[in-house]
Design a protein around this motif. Structure first.
Motif, PDB file in Angstrom:
ATOM      1  N   PHE A  81     -20.391   9.452   6.884  1.00  0.00           N
ATOM      2  CA  PHE A  81     -20.279  11.385   7.508  1.00  0.00           C
ATOM      3  C   PHE A  81     -19.654  12.110   6.325  1.00  0.00           C
ATOM      4  CE2 PHE A  81     -18.268   7.638  10.292  1.00  0.00           C
ATOM      5  CZ  PHE A  81     -18.164   8.296  11.747  1.00  0.00           C
ATOM      6  N   SER A  83     -17.531  14.142   5.733  1.00  0.00           N
ATOM      7  CA  SER A  83     -16.182  14.091   4.988  1.00  0.00           C
ATOM      8  C   SER A  83     -15.882  12.888   4.367  1.00  0.00           C
ATOM      9  CB  SER A  83     -15.268  14.339   6.540  1.00  0.00           C
ATOM     10  OG  SER A  83     -15.624  13.767   7.331  1.00  0.00           O
ATOM     11  N   ALA A  85     -14.508  10.466   5.527  1.00  0.00           N
ATOM     12  CA  ALA A  85     -14.127   9.248   6.502  1.00  0.00           C
ATOM     13  C   ALA A  85     -13.354   8.151   6.844  1.00  0.00           C
ATOM     14  CB  ALA A  85     -14.208   9.487   7.956  1.00  0.00           C
ATOM     15  N   PHE A  87     -10.163   6.036   5.332  1.00  0.00           N
ATOM     16  CA  PHE A  87      -9.178   5.821   5.900  1.00  0.00           C
ATOM     17  C   PHE A  87      -7.443   5.839   5.252  1.00  0.00           C
ATOM     18  CE2 PHE A  87     -11.271   2.686   8.550  1.00  0.00           C
ATOM     19  CZ  PHE A  87     -12.275   3.480   9.531  1.00  0.00           C
ATOM     20  N   PRO A  88      -6.772   7.335   4.822  1.00  0.00           N
ATOM     21  CA  PRO A  88      -5.707   7.242   4.282  1.00  0.00           C
ATOM     22  C   PRO A  88      -4.789   6.393   3.963  1.00  0.00           C
ATOM     23  CG  PRO A  88      -6.160   9.261   5.808  1.00  0.00           C
ATOM     24  CD  PRO A  88      -6.719   7.865   5.902  1.00  0.00           C
ATOM     25  N   ASN A  89      -4.626   5.684   4.939  1.00  0.00           N
ATOM     26  CA  ASN A  89      -3.157   4.920   4.541  1.00  0.00           C
ATOM     27  C   ASN A  89      -3.750   3.501   3.952  1.00  0.00           C
ATOM     28  OD1 ASN A  89      -5.035   4.234   7.518  1.00  0.00           O
ATOM     29  ND2 ASN A  89      -3.496   2.546   7.823  1.00  0.00           N
ATOM     30  N   MET A  90      -5.313   3.137   4.037  1.00  0.00           N
ATOM     31  CA  MET A  90      -5.810   1.897   3.026  1.00  0.00           C
ATOM     32  C   MET A  90      -6.662   2.271   1.827  1.00  0.00           C
ATOM     33  SD  MET A  90      -7.469   0.618   6.698  1.00  0.00           S
ATOM     34  CE  MET A  90      -7.154   0.623   8.451  1.00  0.00           C
ATOM     35  N   PHE A  98     -12.424  -3.147   5.910  1.00  0.00           N
ATOM     36  CA  PHE A  98     -11.965  -2.296   7.377  1.00  0.00           C
ATOM     37  C   PHE A  98     -13.055  -3.609   8.359  1.00  0.00           C
ATOM     38  CE2 PHE A  98     -11.294  -0.561  11.744  1.00  0.00           C
ATOM     39  CZ  PHE A  98     -10.252  -0.202  11.521  1.00  0.00           C
TER      40      PHE A  98
ATOM     41  N   ASP B 151      -8.579  14.182  10.079  1.00  0.00           N
ATOM     42  CA  ASP B 151      -9.876  14.534  11.129  1.00  0.00           C
ATOM     43  C   ASP B 151      -9.514  13.683  12.151  1.00  0.00           C
ATOM     44  OD1 ASP B 151     -11.962  15.115  11.872  1.00  0.00           O
ATOM     45  OD2 ASP B 151     -13.451  15.063  10.443  1.00  0.00           O
ATOM     46  N   ARG B 153     -11.405  13.126  15.103  1.00  0.00           N
ATOM     47  CA  ARG B 153     -12.215  12.645  15.471  1.00  0.00           C
ATOM     48  C   ARG B 153     -13.302  11.744  14.787  1.00  0.00           C
ATOM     49  NH1 ARG B 153     -17.147  16.460  18.438  1.00  0.00           N
ATOM     50  NH2 ARG B 153     -18.126  16.388  16.986  1.00  0.00           N
ATOM     51  N   THR B 154     -13.633  12.547  13.617  1.00  0.00           N
ATOM     52  CA  THR B 154     -14.331  11.197  12.580  1.00  0.00           C
ATOM     53  C   THR B 154     -14.257  10.140  11.902  1.00  0.00           C
ATOM     54  OG1 THR B 154     -14.777  13.262  11.269  1.00  0.00           O
ATOM     55  CG2 THR B 154     -15.472  11.991  10.445  1.00  0.00           C
ATOM     56  N   LEU B 155     -12.304  10.193  11.933  1.00  0.00           N
ATOM     57  CA  LEU B 155     -11.701   8.893  11.916  1.00  0.00           C
ATOM     58  C   LEU B 155     -11.821   8.015  12.715  1.00  0.00           C
ATOM     59  CD1 LEU B 155      -8.422   9.332  10.162  1.00  0.00           C
ATOM     60  CD2 LEU B 155     -10.473   8.917   9.272  1.00  0.00           C
ATOM     61  N   LYS B 172      -4.135   0.893  14.158  1.00  0.00           N
ATOM     62  CA  LYS B 172      -4.183   0.381  12.108  1.00  0.00           C
ATOM     63  C   LYS B 172      -5.142   1.189  11.885  1.00  0.00           C
ATOM     64  CE  LYS B 172      -3.527  -3.967  12.260  1.00  0.00           C
ATOM     65  NZ  LYS B 172      -4.462  -5.006  12.720  1.00  0.00           N
ATOM     66  N   VAL B 173      -5.335   2.356  12.591  1.00  0.00           N
ATOM     67  CA  VAL B 173      -5.940   3.174  11.592  1.00  0.00           C
ATOM     68  C   VAL B 173      -5.458   5.438  12.362  1.00  0.00           C
ATOM     69  CG1 VAL B 173      -8.493   5.447  11.892  1.00  0.00           C
ATOM     70  CG2 VAL B 173      -7.877   2.943  12.020  1.00  0.00           C
ATOM     71  N   PRO B 176      -0.815   4.860  12.042  1.00  0.00           N
ATOM     72  CA  PRO B 176       0.011   5.018  10.813  1.00  0.00           C
ATOM     73  C   PRO B 176      -0.087   5.816   9.849  1.00  0.00           C
ATOM     74  CG  PRO B 176      -1.490   3.006  10.899  1.00  0.00           C
ATOM     75  CD  PRO B 176      -1.879   3.649  12.213  1.00  0.00           C
ATOM     76  N   ASN B 177      -1.656   7.068   9.748  1.00  0.00           N
ATOM     77  CA  ASN B 177      -1.558   8.265   9.201  1.00  0.00           C
ATOM     78  C   ASN B 177      -0.618   8.833   9.986  1.00  0.00           C
ATOM     79  OD1 ASN B 177      -3.525   7.677   7.226  1.00  0.00           O
ATOM     80  ND2 ASN B 177      -4.629   6.644   8.905  1.00  0.00           N
ATOM     81  N   ARG B 248       0.854  12.754   1.237  1.00  0.00           N
ATOM     82  CA  ARG B 248      -0.411  12.353   2.410  1.00  0.00           C
ATOM     83  C   ARG B 248      -0.255  11.442   3.557  1.00  0.00           C
ATOM     84  NH1 ARG B 248      -5.944  13.224   1.058  1.00  0.00           N
ATOM     85  NH2 ARG B 248      -6.658  12.659   3.279  1.00  0.00           N
ATOM     86  N   ARG B 252       4.768   5.310   1.749  1.00  0.00           N
ATOM     87  CA  ARG B 252       4.327   4.009   1.132  1.00  0.00           C
ATOM     88  C   ARG B 252       5.317   3.807   0.423  1.00  0.00           C
ATOM     89  NH1 ARG B 252      -0.569   7.943   0.987  1.00  0.00           N
ATOM     90  NH2 ARG B 252       0.253   9.365   0.149  1.00  0.00           N
ATOM     91  N   ASP B 254       5.568   2.715  -2.689  1.00  0.00           N
ATOM     92  CA  ASP B 254       5.631   3.621  -3.687  1.00  0.00           C
ATOM     93  C   ASP B 254       6.952   5.111  -4.088  1.00  0.00           C
ATOM     94  OD1 ASP B 254       3.634   4.497  -3.402  1.00  0.00           O
ATOM     95  OD2 ASP B 254       2.637   5.164  -4.681  1.00  0.00           O
ATOM     96  N   GLN B 255       5.918   5.763  -3.000  1.00  0.00           N
ATOM     97  CA  GLN B 255       6.773   7.351  -2.538  1.00  0.00           C
ATOM     98  C   GLN B 255       8.263   7.374  -2.469  1.00  0.00           C
ATOM     99  OE1 GLN B 255       4.218   8.635   0.274  1.00  0.00           O
ATOM    100  NE2 GLN B 255       2.927   9.748  -1.591  1.00  0.00           N
TER     101      GLN B 255
END
Lengths: 352, 260
Positions: A81, A83, A85, A87-90, A98, B151, B153-155, B172-173, B176-177, B248, B252, B254-255
């Protein structure tokens, strides 16, 4: 029969048609770009291949199977994509792994494949970083690796370089092409950047207003545009408003100077036609026999690096052409009178 | 000079806020004549009625949080993913609890649910439902902010293209975020429910709010101690939100390490 077939695809949203009767066959291993201005339907077409949109009518066939109504997670299509995309948590490694994890592959196999992918994108040492800890270009490489890791039947890229700066864009563009050729993966690439489309693709599909304008190799698209839109959208054009003198012979006239366009013009004597010339086709020497010639006066000279753009005037009409730069190039002076030459076949007729 | 005035205003504001707090704290420590002691706190904490009321309210808070999460998160997610045109409508609905006073809400609930076939007033379920309404603006807004930050939709599409089904995408996606947003909504809901008076009193449940009100009418030092305790609890929750919400995505290891 192609590896990917799009048969009469139409997509309507309420009373807006996004894609109209789109037909395309893509061979296995081929790299095809959809090129066009924003809103032309290229991304919608890509999203239909991915399964995120369902066509209003028409069929999508991948490897002989009709997937028109198949859910996106059943299609085994890798997608990248604009952007990124990720996964920010991984971590980078978890992102790449994944799809394999979802497919319940054994842990050892996932680890091996992730390592292989990291090697492919030259990011071995970034495995444990989070997406926010790496640059945009690196994020997009990870996104590419993530899409390829699942060994997809098809790779779709939706303006993957648009969010990156110019230098990274060219670098990553070459990398994408190299990886694609190495893996032989059938790829569809959506872009509004003609340079990207022309430099990457085996074939380019030029789209405008929900319709396909022309499909062909970059060389054909650039040199033999079949519609005025393709001619003006791809590459740069210098445009002259010329009067038709003899349509059968293709004889035209601008500011009293006659020249030849393609024969058999569909116009009447006295009609005004828009005639386009690629700026690089014009030269200061007669390089072949039977070339068109024109007397012009130099107006301005712009240095663009690899080329020098010369703006000239006939009587009232203006046009420009490019000279390839080299240290021994004798630049014309402003106000100087010149004779320029271009082949008869070089004139593109854009219409009235 | 400009700086002097800024500091002066800050100081005045601080005095305005902290002086009553300090007075309450000091008063709560004066139960024993002639010396400062924690006697009032001891009295409150050893009162079986307090413990009962606190446990009841905490239980209600937990149920409210669970029901709110189950209602709000999927709704907000779906609105973001597929029905973005409904966002203004959702925002209006979630603002309603601010516009309709709790007393109106509770009388409406009593009228509607106090006779068969919908006899719910004897069940704590009605209390939980009312609390869900009260907590909705906070829960929805927290989740909404969390969803705006990623985002969605894109995720979702990226996960789909990699073969993921809905449970995987959500657990999983997406979740967690949203972790810090969900925790924020959770703490706010907890803080609201634990101190709520009107609804609990009107529905006649032995919650912490009514207990505090009765105590305030009959005692001197204990209400002050209770006020300080609830204040510390609320501020503790806010502090936790701040710590968890940093950075963000969500928490986590470490934070969090720096917060121990």
């Amino acid at each position: 029969m192609g590896f990917l077939e799009l048969n009469h695809i139409t997509k309507r949203f309420a009373n807006f048609t996004a894609v109209e009767n789109f037909n395309l066959e893509v061979e296995k291993g081929e790299f095809v770009s959809f090129l066009g201005p924003s809103g032309c339907g290229k991304t919608t077409t890509l999203r239909m291949i991915a399964g995120f949109e369902t066509p209003t009518s028409g069929k999508i066939i991948i490897n002989g199977e009709d997937v028109t109504y198949r859910a996106p997670n059943q299609r085994k299509i890798g997608m990248v994509f604009q952007s990124y995309a990720l996964f920010p948590n991984m971590t980078v490694a978890d992102n790449i792994g994944f799809g394999l994890k979802v497919a319940r592959k054994p842990t050892a196999e996932i680890k091996e494949r992730v390592k292989e992918m990291l090697l492919l994108i030259h990011m071995e040492e970034f495995a444990d970083r989070y997406p926010y800890q790496i640059s945009g270009g690196q994020q997009q490489r990870v996104a590419l690796a993530r899409a390829i890791a699942i060994r997809p039947t098809l790779l779709l890229l939706d303006e993957p370089l648009s969010a990156l700066d110019a230098k990274i864009r060219v670098e990553l563009r070459n990398e994408i092409r190299a990886i694609q050729q190495k893996l032989g993966i059938t790829t569809i690439y959506v872009t509004h950047d003609q340079e990207e489309a022309l430099s990457l693709s085996d074939r380019v599909v030029v789209m405008n207003k929900a319709r396909m304008e022309q499909v062909g190799a970059p060389f054909e698209i650039y040199n033999f545009p079949q519609t005025p839109f393709v001619a003006s959208f791809v590459g740069t054009l210098s445009i002259l408003n010329a009067e038709v003198v003899n349509p059968a012979q293709g004889l035209l006239k601008v500011d009293g100077q006659e020249f030849y366009g393609p024969g058999g013009l569909e116009a009447r004597p006295g009609d005004i036609l828009r005639i386009a010339l690629r700026p690089e086709i014009v030269s200061l020497k007669e390089t072949a026999a039977d070339m068109n010639r024109m007397n012009v006066q130099v107006q301005t000279i712009t240095f663009l690096g690899s080329v020098v753009r010369v703006q000239v005037k006939l009587e009232t009409s203006r046009m420009f052409f490019d000279l390839f730069n080299n240290p021994s190039l004798q630049l014309p002076r402003e106000g100087e009178n010149l004779t320029i030459y271009f082949p008869k076949s070089a004139c593109l007729v854009l219409g009235k | 000079m400009k700086r002097f005035w800024s500091w002066l205003w800050i100081a005045l504001g601080a005095v305005y806020f902290f002086l009553p707090l300090y007075a309450t704290l000091r008063f709560s420590l004066m139960m024993k004549k002639g010396e400062l002691s924690l006697l009032a706190y001891e009295k409150v904490l050893t009162d079986p009625a307090f413990v009962k009321a606190f446990v009841f309210s905490a239980e209600m808070a937990v149920f409210t949080i669970l029901v709110s999460l189950l209602l709000v998160v999927p709704t907000a997610y779906w609105v973001h993913l597929r029905l973005p045109q409904l966002k203004p409508v959702m925002e209006f609905i979630t603002m309603l609890p601010f516009v309709i006073p709790a007393i109106v809400l509770v009388f409406g609930l009593i009228r509607a649910y106090s006779k068969p076939p919908l006899l719910l007033t004897p069940s704590p379920a009605l209390l939980v439902m009312a609390y869900c309404v009260l907590a909705m603006p906070y829960m929805y807004r927290s989740v909404d902010v969390g969803l705006r930050a990623i985002d969605v939709r894109t995720l979702t599409e990226a996960a789909q293209s990699l073969g993921a089904g809905w449970p995987t995408i959500l657990f999983k996606v997406i979740f967690p975020n949203l972790r810090s947003a969900l925790l924020g909504g959770t703490f706010l809901t907890f803080a609201i429910v634990i101190g709520e008076l009107t609804i609990a009193a009107s529905l006649a449940w032995p919650a912490l709010g009514p207990y505090m009100a009765v105590l305030g009418q009959n005692r001197a030092y204990e209400p002050a101690a209770l006020a300080i305790m609830s204040f510390v609890l609320t501020w503790g929750s806010i502090l936790l939100i701040e710590l968890v919400g940093r950075g963000r995505g969500g928490l986590r290891s470490d934070q969090l390490a720096g917060t121990h």
